[in-house]
Design an enzyme around this catalytic site. Structure first.
Site: not given
Ligand code: DGP
Length: 114
Positions: A30, A46, A98, A100
């Site tokens: 990250d 996606h 998206h 995650h």
């Protein structure tokens, strides 16, 4: 998706610090870590968030979940402990649209989940 930042990372158009990759999944550090270990795991294909998980194949869903365990082992936090978080929608402050999963560890984490 053309304008999705995580799709661009998955395509290699934006650099990232890769931790793990397979056919379906990419895991990278990250950019704004909230714990000593903070890895983001994405399906390469996606979908917006958990509300669209049914759009992924079984193989993709399994790969994303398995990647969480693999990343924890690779990062050396499997035994000490870690947290897996997926922010979904406005109340959860999802900032990248998206799907995650955050894998957080490497220190004693806050007891507060919300
Ligand atoms: P969330 O709030 O769950 O949508 O978290 C999105 C995370 O994605 C946030 O912790 C920061 C991270 N992030 C956003 N843009 C980038 C980027 O370009 N590179 C990397 N490595 N991480 C990013």
């Amino acid at each position: 998706m053309d304008d999705c930042i995580f799709c661009k990372i998955a395509r290699g158009e934006i650099p990232s610090a890769k931790v793990y990759e397979d056919e379906y999944v990419l895991a990278f550090r990250d950019i704004n870590p909230m714990a000593p270990t903070h890895v983001v795991i994405i399906p390469k294909r996606h979908v917006r968030n958990m509300n669209e998980i049914a759009l992924l194949s079984e193989a993709e869903r399994l790969a994303v979940l398995s990647a969480c365990e693999k990343v924890a082992a690779l990062e050396g936090v499997a035994e000490s402990g870690y947290r897996v978080v997926s922010n979904c929608g406005p109340d959860a402050d999802q900032s990248v649209q998206h799907l995650h999963f955050h894998v957080l560890g490497g220190a004693k984490l806050s007891v507060n989940l919300a």
